[in-house]
Motif scaffolding. Structure first.
Motif, PDB file in Angstrom:
ATOM      1  N   GLU A 101       0.811  -1.215   0.000  1.00 16.97           N
ATOM      2  CA  GLU A 101       0.000   0.000   0.000  1.00 16.97           C
ATOM      3  C   GLU A 101       0.846   1.268   0.000  1.00 16.97           C
ATOM      4  N   ALA A 102       2.068   1.183   0.486  1.00 14.90           N
ATOM      5  CA  ALA A 102       2.956   2.349   0.530  1.00 14.90           C
ATOM      6  C   ALA A 102       3.576   2.636  -0.829  1.00 14.90           C
ATOM      7  N   GLY A 103       3.295   1.791  -1.827  1.00 17.18           N
ATOM      8  CA  GLY A 103       3.858   2.000  -3.165  1.00 17.18           C
ATOM      9  C   GLY A 103       5.250   1.422  -3.333  1.00 17.18           C
ATOM     10  N   HIS A 104       5.646   0.536  -2.410  1.00 25.23           N
ATOM     11  CA  HIS A 104       6.941  -0.125  -2.514  1.00 25.23           C
ATOM     12  C   HIS A 104       6.776  -1.435  -3.265  1.00 25.23           C
ATOM     13  N   TYR A 105       7.800  -1.792  -3.989  1.00 30.30           N
ATOM     14  CA  TYR A 105       7.780  -3.023  -4.782  1.00 30.30           C
ATOM     15  C   TYR A 105       8.768  -4.015  -4.211  1.00 30.30           C
ATOM     16  N   LYS A 106       8.372  -5.261  -4.193  1.00 36.08           N
ATOM     17  CA  LYS A 106       9.251  -6.362  -3.793  1.00 36.08           C
ATOM     18  C   LYS A 106       9.461  -7.172  -5.070  1.00 36.08           C
ATOM     19  N   VAL A 107      10.697  -7.186  -5.552  1.00 33.39           N
ATOM     20  CA  VAL A 107      10.988  -7.828  -6.818  1.00 33.39           C
ATOM     21  C   VAL A 107      11.924  -9.011  -6.572  1.00 33.39           C
ATOM     22  N   GLU A 108      11.457 -10.210  -6.935  1.00 34.56           N
ATOM     23  CA  GLU A 108      12.253 -11.432  -6.808  1.00 34.56           C
ATOM     24  C   GLU A 108      13.155 -11.528  -8.032  1.00 34.56           C
ATOM     25  N   VAL A 109      14.468 -11.636  -7.785  1.00 35.25           N
ATOM     26  CA  VAL A 109      15.445 -11.607  -8.864  1.00 35.25           C
ATOM     27  C   VAL A 109      16.382 -12.809  -8.765  1.00 35.25           C
ATOM     28  N   SER A 110      16.697 -13.422  -9.923  1.00 37.63           N
ATOM     29  CA  SER A 110      17.711 -14.484 -10.000  1.00 37.63           C
ATOM     30  C   SER A 110      18.880 -13.965 -10.804  1.00 37.63           C
ATOM     31  N   LEU A 111      20.084 -14.197 -10.301  1.00 36.76           N
ATOM     32  CA  LEU A 111      21.290 -13.769 -11.018  1.00 36.76           C
ATOM     33  C   LEU A 111      21.833 -14.922 -11.847  1.00 36.76           C
ATOM     34  N   GLU A 112      22.711 -14.593 -12.783  1.00 40.63           N
ATOM     35  CA  GLU A 112      23.281 -15.607 -13.671  1.00 40.63           C
ATOM     36  C   GLU A 112      24.061 -16.680 -12.913  1.00 40.63           C
ATOM     37  N   ASP A 113      24.650 -16.314 -11.768  1.00 39.50           N
ATOM     38  CA  ASP A 113      25.441 -17.289 -11.011  1.00 39.50           C
ATOM     39  C   ASP A 113      24.568 -18.249 -10.186  1.00 39.50           C
ATOM     40  N   GLY A 114      23.245 -18.116 -10.303  1.00 43.74           N
ATOM     41  CA  GLY A 114      22.335 -19.014  -9.604  1.00 43.74           C
ATOM     42  C   GLY A 114      21.820 -18.486  -8.285  1.00 43.74           C
ATOM     43  N   THR A 115      22.359 -17.384  -7.805  1.00 45.68           N
ATOM     44  CA  THR A 115      21.858 -16.807  -6.557  1.00 45.68           C
ATOM     45  C   THR A 115      20.568 -16.042  -6.837  1.00 45.68           C
ATOM     46  N   SER A 116      19.771 -15.895  -5.801  1.00 47.80           N
ATOM     47  CA  SER A 116      18.529 -15.147  -5.966  1.00 47.80           C
ATOM     48  C   SER A 116      18.234 -14.377  -4.697  1.00 47.80           C
ATOM     49  N   GLY A 117      17.348 -13.434  -4.807  1.00 55.05           N
ATOM     50  CA  GLY A 117      16.975 -12.639  -3.649  1.00 55.05           C
ATOM     51  C   GLY A 117      15.833 -11.714  -3.999  1.00 55.05           C
ATOM     52  N   ALA A 118      15.451 -10.938  -3.038  1.00 54.57           N
ATOM     53  CA  ALA A 118      14.357  -9.992  -3.238  1.00 54.57           C
ATOM     54  C   ALA A 118      14.878  -8.583  -3.028  1.00 54.57           C
ATOM     55  N   LEU A 119      14.482  -7.702  -3.913  1.00 55.76           N
ATOM     56  CA  LEU A 119      14.812  -6.288  -3.787  1.00 55.76           C
ATOM     57  C   LEU A 119      13.540  -5.566  -3.383  1.00 55.76           C
ATOM     58  N   ILE A 120      13.651  -4.670  -2.426  1.00 55.96           N
ATOM     59  CA  ILE A 120      12.508  -3.854  -2.042  1.00 55.96           C
ATOM     60  C   ILE A 120      12.873  -2.418  -2.396  1.00 55.96           C
ATOM     61  N   VAL A 121      12.095  -1.880  -3.320  1.00 54.23           N
ATOM     62  CA  VAL A 121      12.405  -0.566  -3.893  1.00 54.23           C
ATOM     63  C   VAL A 121      11.138   0.270  -4.021  1.00 54.23           C
ATOM     64  N   ASP A 122      11.349   1.586  -4.165  1.00 55.04           N
ATOM     65  CA  ASP A 122      10.207   2.445  -4.457  1.00 55.04           C
ATOM     66  C   ASP A 122       9.985   2.436  -5.968  1.00 55.04           C
ATOM     67  N   GLU A 123       9.006   3.207  -6.442  1.00 54.70           N
ATOM     68  CA  GLU A 123       8.671   3.148  -7.866  1.00 54.70           C
ATOM     69  C   GLU A 123       9.746   3.735  -8.773  1.00 54.70           C
ATOM     70  N   GLU A 124      10.723   4.451  -8.202  1.00 51.47           N
ATOM     71  CA  GLU A 124      11.847   4.972  -8.987  1.00 51.47           C
ATOM     72  C   GLU A 124      13.046   4.013  -8.974  1.00 51.47           C
ATOM     73  N   GLY A 125      12.928   2.909  -8.235  1.00 55.05           N
ATOM     74  CA  GLY A 125      14.018   1.927  -8.179  1.00 55.05           C
ATOM     75  C   GLY A 125      15.015   2.185  -7.051  1.00 55.05           C
ATOM     76  N   ASN A 126      14.675   3.075  -6.132  1.00 51.50           N
ATOM     77  CA  ASN A 126      15.551   3.350  -4.989  1.00 51.50           C
ATOM     78  C   ASN A 126      15.272   2.335  -3.885  1.00 51.50           C
ATOM     79  N   ALA A 127      16.350   1.849  -3.285  1.00 45.47           N
ATOM     80  CA  ALA A 127      16.214   0.855  -2.209  1.00 45.47           C
ATOM     81  C   ALA A 127      15.400   1.443  -1.053  1.00 45.47           C
ATOM     82  N   VAL A 128      14.558   0.588  -0.447  1.00 51.05           N
ATOM     83  CA  VAL A 128      13.735   0.970   0.682  1.00 51.05           C
ATOM     84  C   VAL A 128      14.171   0.132   1.870  1.00 51.05           C
ATOM     85  N   GLU A 129      14.459   0.814   2.980  1.00 50.15           N
ATOM     86  CA  GLU A 129      14.834   0.068   4.195  1.00 50.15           C
ATOM     87  C   GLU A 129      13.571  -0.373   4.901  1.00 50.15           C
ATOM     88  N   GLN A 130      13.569  -1.626   5.362  1.00 49.87           N
ATOM     89  CA  GLN A 130      12.404  -2.174   6.075  1.00 49.87           C
ATOM     90  C   GLN A 130      12.597  -2.119   7.539  1.00 49.87           C
TER      91      GLN A 130
END
Length: 130
Positions: A101-130
């Motif tokens: 509801e705050a307009g933050h995005y949680k994006v699940e990402v996989s890297l080429e090396d096989g690692t994965s994680g979630a990025l939490i960012v605002d709509e401009e792509g800036n990291a958001v601290e939780q």
């Protein structure tokens, strides 16, 4: 008579020793009772502290619950976020996305090396601290 006097002194000494032993036992019982009361009080304080910590954790959980993310289609992720991912994580694949509801995005990402994680960012792509 002398024998009687000596016997009386021994008897009096025995009674005195018995009375002192009785007093020592009573003092020890009193000390044990005080120690038990102190232990009970300490346990009560500890229980209250544990209960308070649990209530604090519940409040924190409720705060996090307000930031719950709802799943969205990957195509709904703003272009600024996908551009940020392509720039900072070349070759990364976006596997899923969610928005709160705050307009933050949680994006699940996989890297080429096989690692994965979630990025939490605002709509401009800036990291958001939780």
């Amino acid at each position: 008579m002398k024998k009687l006097f000596i016997t009386a002194v021994f008897a009096l000494g025995s009674l005195t020793a018995f009375a002192q032993e009785e007093q020592a036992t009573e003092a020890q019982d009193a000390a044990t009772e005080v120690q038990d009361q102190a232990t009970d009080a300490a346990t009560e304080v500890q229980d209250e502290a544990t209960e308070g910590a649990a209530e604090g954790q519940e409040a924190a959980t409720e705060a996090v619950a307000q930031d719950d993310f709802s799943e969205i289609a990957v195509e709904e992720v703003p272009e600024a976020i996908t551009t940020m991912i392509e720039t900072n994580y070349p070759g990364a694949t976006v596997n899923g996305a969610a928005k709160n509801e705050a307009g933050h995005y949680k994006v699940e990402v996989s890297l080429e090396d096989g690692t994965s994680g979630a990025l939490i960012v605002d709509e401009e792509g800036n990291a958001v601290e939780q």
